[in-house]
Design a protein around this motif. Structure first.
Motif, PDB file in Angstrom:
ATOM      1  N   THR A  98       0.850  -1.191   0.000  1.00 27.37           N
ATOM      2  CA  THR A  98       0.000   0.000   0.000  1.00 27.37           C
ATOM      3  C   THR A  98       0.885   1.240   0.000  1.00 27.37           C
ATOM      4  OG1 THR A  98      -0.097   0.212   2.410  1.00 27.37           O
ATOM      5  CG2 THR A  98      -1.755  -1.203   1.365  1.00 27.37           C
ATOM      6  N   SER A  99       0.295   2.368  -0.341  1.00 27.35           N
ATOM      7  CA  SER A  99       1.029   3.627  -0.290  1.00 27.35           C
ATOM      8  C   SER A  99       1.490   3.929   1.127  1.00 27.35           C
ATOM      9  CB  SER A  99       0.144   4.772  -0.802  1.00 27.35           C
ATOM     10  OG  SER A  99      -0.144   4.628  -2.174  1.00 27.35           O
ATOM     11  N   ALA A 125      25.625  -0.037 -13.342  1.00 26.75           N
ATOM     12  CA  ALA A 125      26.184   0.979 -12.450  1.00 26.75           C
ATOM     13  C   ALA A 125      26.695   0.343 -11.165  1.00 26.75           C
ATOM     14  CB  ALA A 125      25.128   2.032 -12.137  1.00 26.75           C
ATOM     15  N   ALA A 126      25.976  -0.673 -10.674  1.00 26.02           N
ATOM     16  CA  ALA A 126      26.426  -1.374  -9.472  1.00 26.02           C
ATOM     17  C   ALA A 126      27.740  -2.098  -9.731  1.00 26.02           C
ATOM     18  CB  ALA A 126      25.352  -2.356  -9.001  1.00 26.02           C
ATOM     19  N   THR A 127      27.824  -2.764 -10.865  1.00 23.03           N
ATOM     20  CA  THR A 127      29.061  -3.456 -11.235  1.00 23.03           C
ATOM     21  C   THR A 127      30.216  -2.469 -11.358  1.00 23.03           C
ATOM     22  OG1 THR A 127      27.816  -5.162 -12.414  1.00 23.03           O
ATOM     23  CG2 THR A 127      30.147  -4.933 -12.954  1.00 23.03           C
ATOM     24  N   ASP A 128      29.952  -1.329 -11.999  1.00 25.93           N
ATOM     25  CA  ASP A 128      30.986  -0.309 -12.157  1.00 25.93           C
ATOM     26  C   ASP A 128      31.455   0.233 -10.813  1.00 25.93           C
ATOM     27  OD1 ASP A 128      30.730  -0.630 -14.878  1.00 25.93           O
ATOM     28  OD2 ASP A 128      29.491   1.161 -15.167  1.00 25.93           O
ATOM     29  N   ALA A 129      30.561   0.204  -9.817  1.00 21.09           N
ATOM     30  CA  ALA A 129      30.897   0.716  -8.483  1.00 21.09           C
ATOM     31  C   ALA A 129      31.513  -0.360  -7.589  1.00 21.09           C
ATOM     32  CB  ALA A 129      29.649   1.291  -7.817  1.00 21.09           C
ATOM     33  N   GLY A 130      31.773  -1.526  -8.178  1.00 16.00           N
ATOM     34  CA  GLY A 130      32.376  -2.600  -7.401  1.00 16.00           C
ATOM     35  C   GLY A 130      31.384  -3.377  -6.567  1.00 16.00           C
ATOM     36  N   GLN A 131      30.095  -3.227  -6.880  1.00 16.81           N
ATOM     37  CA  GLN A 131      29.054  -3.940  -6.154  1.00 16.81           C
ATOM     38  C   GLN A 131      28.552  -5.116  -6.991  1.00 16.81           C
ATOM     39  OE1 GLN A 131      28.076  -2.966  -3.048  1.00 16.81           O
ATOM     40  NE2 GLN A 131      29.524  -1.244  -3.092  1.00 16.81           N
ATOM     41  N   ASP A 132      27.861  -6.042  -6.324  1.00 14.66           N
ATOM     42  CA  ASP A 132      27.235  -7.132  -7.049  1.00 14.66           C
ATOM     43  C   ASP A 132      25.956  -6.611  -7.690  1.00 14.66           C
ATOM     44  OD1 ASP A 132      25.555  -9.539  -7.580  1.00 14.66           O
ATOM     45  OD2 ASP A 132      27.267 -10.562  -6.685  1.00 14.66           O
ATOM     46  N   ALA A 133      25.720  -6.944  -8.937  1.00 18.68           N
ATOM     47  CA  ALA A 133      24.536  -6.469  -9.653  1.00 18.68           C
ATOM     48  C   ALA A 133      23.245  -6.900  -8.967  1.00 18.68           C
ATOM     49  CB  ALA A 133      24.553  -6.965 -11.091  1.00 18.68           C
ATOM     50  N   SER A 134      23.303  -7.968  -8.174  1.00 13.81           N
ATOM     51  CA  SER A 134      22.102  -8.490  -7.526  1.00 13.81           C
ATOM     52  C   SER A 134      21.556  -7.578  -6.440  1.00 13.81           C
ATOM     53  CB  SER A 134      22.379  -9.876  -6.936  1.00 13.81           C
ATOM     54  OG  SER A 134      23.349  -9.793  -5.897  1.00 13.81           O
ATOM     55  N   ILE A 135      22.297  -6.522  -6.066  1.00 13.76           N
ATOM     56  CA  ILE A 135      21.773  -5.597  -5.058  1.00 13.76           C
ATOM     57  C   ILE A 135      20.647  -4.734  -5.635  1.00 13.76           C
ATOM     58  CG2 ILE A 135      24.020  -5.478  -3.915  1.00 13.76           C
ATOM     59  CD1 ILE A 135      24.221  -2.567  -4.977  1.00 13.76           C
ATOM     60  N   ILE A 136      20.520  -4.731  -6.956  1.00 19.69           N
ATOM     61  CA  ILE A 136      19.468  -3.934  -7.590  1.00 19.69           C
ATOM     62  C   ILE A 136      18.191  -4.758  -7.654  1.00 19.69           C
ATOM     63  CG2 ILE A 136      18.751  -2.714  -9.655  1.00 19.69           C
ATOM     64  CD1 ILE A 136      21.065  -1.393  -8.122  1.00 19.69           C
ATOM     65  N   GLY A 137      17.160  -4.258  -7.017  1.00 17.96           N
ATOM     66  CA  GLY A 137      15.874  -4.942  -7.014  1.00 17.96           C
ATOM     67  C   GLY A 137      14.817  -4.157  -7.758  1.00 17.96           C
ATOM     68  N   TYR A 138      13.680  -4.786  -8.001  1.00 18.43           N
ATOM     69  CA  TYR A 138      12.587  -4.149  -8.727  1.00 18.43           C
ATOM     70  C   TYR A 138      11.270  -4.559  -8.081  1.00 18.43           C
ATOM     71  CZ  TYR A 138      10.551  -1.892 -12.862  1.00 18.43           C
ATOM     72  OH  TYR A 138       9.894  -1.045 -13.720  1.00 18.43           O
ATOM     73  N   MET A 139      10.550  -3.584  -7.568  1.00 20.62           N
ATOM     74  CA  MET A 139       9.267  -3.860  -6.916  1.00 20.62           C
ATOM     75  C   MET A 139       8.130  -3.214  -7.695  1.00 20.62           C
ATOM     76  SD  MET A 139       9.103  -1.230  -3.638  1.00 20.62           S
ATOM     77  CE  MET A 139      10.762  -1.518  -3.045  1.00 20.62           C
ATOM     78  N   PRO A 140       6.939  -3.802  -7.640  1.00 24.23           N
ATOM     79  CA  PRO A 140       5.781  -3.186  -8.302  1.00 24.23           C
ATOM     80  C   PRO A 140       5.302  -1.964  -7.529  1.00 24.23           C
ATOM     81  CG  PRO A 140       5.105  -5.139  -7.090  1.00 24.23           C
ATOM     82  CD  PRO A 140       6.605  -5.097  -7.017  1.00 24.23           C
ATOM     83  N   PHE A 141       4.483  -1.156  -8.159  1.00 26.84           N
ATOM     84  CA  PHE A 141       3.872  -0.021  -7.473  1.00 26.84           C
ATOM     85  C   PHE A 141       3.178  -0.545  -6.223  1.00 26.84           C
ATOM     86  CE2 PHE A 141       0.902   3.299  -6.482  1.00 26.84           C
ATOM     87  CZ  PHE A 141       1.520   4.477  -6.892  1.00 26.84           C
ATOM     88  N   PRO A 142       3.342   0.145  -5.083  1.00 30.80           N
ATOM     89  CA  PRO A 142       2.792  -0.371  -3.825  1.00 30.80           C
ATOM     90  C   PRO A 142       1.265  -0.301  -3.754  1.00 30.80           C
ATOM     91  CG  PRO A 142       3.702   1.819  -3.489  1.00 30.80           C
ATOM     92  CD  PRO A 142       4.074   1.406  -4.890  1.00 30.80           C
ATOM     93  N   HIS A 143       0.635  -1.201  -4.460  1.00 35.12           N
ATOM     94  CA  HIS A 143      -0.823  -1.280  -4.465  1.00 35.12           C
ATOM     95  C   HIS A 143      -1.218  -2.670  -4.937  1.00 35.12           C
ATOM     96  CE1 HIS A 143      -4.935   0.410  -4.722  1.00 35.12           C
ATOM     97  NE2 HIS A 143      -5.079  -0.490  -5.690  1.00 35.12           N
ATOM     98  N   GLN A 144      -2.232  -3.230  -4.315  1.00 34.47           N
ATOM     99  CA  GLN A 144      -2.736  -4.523  -4.740  1.00 34.47           C
ATOM    100  C   GLN A 144      -4.241  -4.457  -4.978  1.00 34.47           C
ATOM    101  OE1 GLN A 144      -1.522  -7.452  -1.775  1.00 34.47           O
ATOM    102  NE2 GLN A 144       0.318  -7.919  -2.945  1.00 34.47           N
TER     103      GLN A 144
END
Length: 440
Positions: free
Chosen positions: A172-173, A287-306
């Protein structure tokens, strides 16, 4: 190529309609260069305009150029990367000089497509191969083919959210705002608007239809006098943006934001989240890889509504490649479009949904797969009313896909103007109702 995975069910076909208007140029009666497909007889120099300046600069497009010219030895392709793509291309379209192949600007209405672009064929025939076409069709003809399909959501740094103690994706919002408060306590900017660049704010518009889980949402807007009434998709979307800014969960000075810099800041955790289409996931991972981070730190969530306990997300085509109606090498231009969509592997490389009907679901959307997100694509207007939504928007002078619309919300929320959220919504409803009445 990405591995084939379970494809999330598409609730309805076609893409999200684009808005606003352009002054019409000359008309078209061509066939999209769809005569011979024989590389031995197709020739000419073509210029491809692109919004992906990063891929021009890093040499990625050089690889596409080499592969295409090997397949079509008598064709030479050159790329022109444009930073302010919408603004500059819109201006250039007042002349005949806007490349041979280009992505159709979001400000071109369906009724204007024949004035600027060569028809590529009957949409019913092209849909045997491609999806996400209906956004750029008029009178049964298709004028563009998307380079990739996108869904909509919020890209975020998983490490930051974990450090904030957040273990569940907000539904939810209210939950989302509470999570942003926890993120703020870590020192990270919870939500970045990219206000200065403008165009990232237009990404919020693409969530329409996902709140109501309704493929007819935008068509229902054309028969409503109050699209910003409480409970509507626009009310929910714009309220979340306004509340996020008003409660201090966005950058302190939105007038100094920087798009390219924001990618690195998200990767390092200085920024927590941004509302962007799925096209952005691979860029943030890089960008995460370029910064020396693992790419898996980038997540993707849907708009907070169901809706009924289910997440939904809008889906549609990205920029549609089209042929300049004034091009003198239309066959070569058409060869490029077909080759790019079927042979280049661009959609897979960018982590997007393939424009091909039998294309795979990309690994970048694994988070959506895990959450069981269902896709909702907006149905086009009925025949004869393809441009009605655009016409109302133009008459109301709102600009649903223009940055000024949501910059106004941000300015109100941060106290830069005296308007309240309610006053803005009332004004938008009044202008929309008046425009509908004027158009009849």
């Amino acid at each position: 190529m990405f591995p084939h995975t379970r494809r999330t069910r598409i609730v309805a076909a076609t893409a999200i309609a684009s808005l606003i208007g352009l002054t019409a140029a000359c008309s078209s009666s061509g066939d999209g260069g769809s005569g011979s497909t024989d590389p031995e007889v197709i020739s000419g120099d073509i210029t491809v305009l692109t919004w992906r300046t990063d891929l021009v600069e890093d040499g990625t497009f050089d690889g596409y150029k080499a592969a295409f010219e090997k397949a079509y030895p008598d064709v030479t392709v050159e790329f022109e990367g444009i930073t302010d793509y919408e603004g500059e291309v819109r201006t250039r379209m007042n002349t005949k000089e806007y490349g041979d192949v280009l992505g159709i600007p979001n400000t071109v209405t369906p009724a204007q497509l024949p004035d600027f672009f060569e028809p590529l064929g009957k949409v019913d025939e092209l849909e045997k191969t491609y999806r996400f076409l209906r956004d750029k069709t008029y009178d049964g003809l298709s004028y563009g083919i998307p380079v990739v399909g996108n869904t909509q959501g919020i890209v975020y740094n998983k490490t930051v959210w974990k450090e904030a103690g957040i273990t569940e994706v907000p539904t939810t919002s209210e939950e989302f705002l509470a999570d942003l408060a926890l993120v703020k306590a870590t020192g990270s900017i919870p939500l970045y608007t990219n206000y200065k660049d403008g165009w990232p704010l237009t990404q919020w518009e693409s969530h329409r239809g996902s709140i109501s889980a309704d493929p007819e949402y935008q068509n229902k807007m054309t028969v409503s006098d109050a699209p910003w009434a409480e409970g509507t998709d626009h009310f929910v979307i714009d309220s979340l943006l306004w509340d996020s800014v008003n409660q201090g969960y966005t950058e302190a000075d939105p007038t100094s934001t920087n798009w390219e810099e924001s990618k690195a800041l998200l990767a390092t955790g200085d920024i927590s989240a941004m509302a962007l289409g799925s096209w952005a996931i691979s860029q943030m991972q890089q960008a995460a890889t370029d910064a020396g981070q693992d790419a898996s730190i980038i997540g993707y969530m849907p708009f907070p509504h169901q809706t009924d306990g289910q997440f939904y997300a809008s889906v549609g085509g990205d920029y549609n490649q089209a042929i300049n109606v004034n091009s003198t090498h239309k066959a070569a231009a058409r060869a490029w479009i077909d080759w790019f969509n079927t042979e280049s592997g661009f959609a897979e490389a960018q982590g997007g949904l393939s424009p091909l009907k039998d294309g795979p679901t990309p690994s970048t959307l694994v988070d959506f797969e895990t959450l069981g997100v269902e896709y909702v694509a907006q149905n086009p207007g009925v025949e004869g009313e393809e441009s009605l939504l655009n016409d109302i928007d133009n008459e109301a002078e709102i600009g649903l896909f223009a940055p000024e619309y949501r910059q106004r919300l941000v300015d109100s929320a941060r106290g830069a103007t005296d308007e309240t959220k309610e006053q803005i919504f009332d004004d938008l409803n009044a202008r929309w109702a008046a425009a509908r009445a004027s158009i009849g």
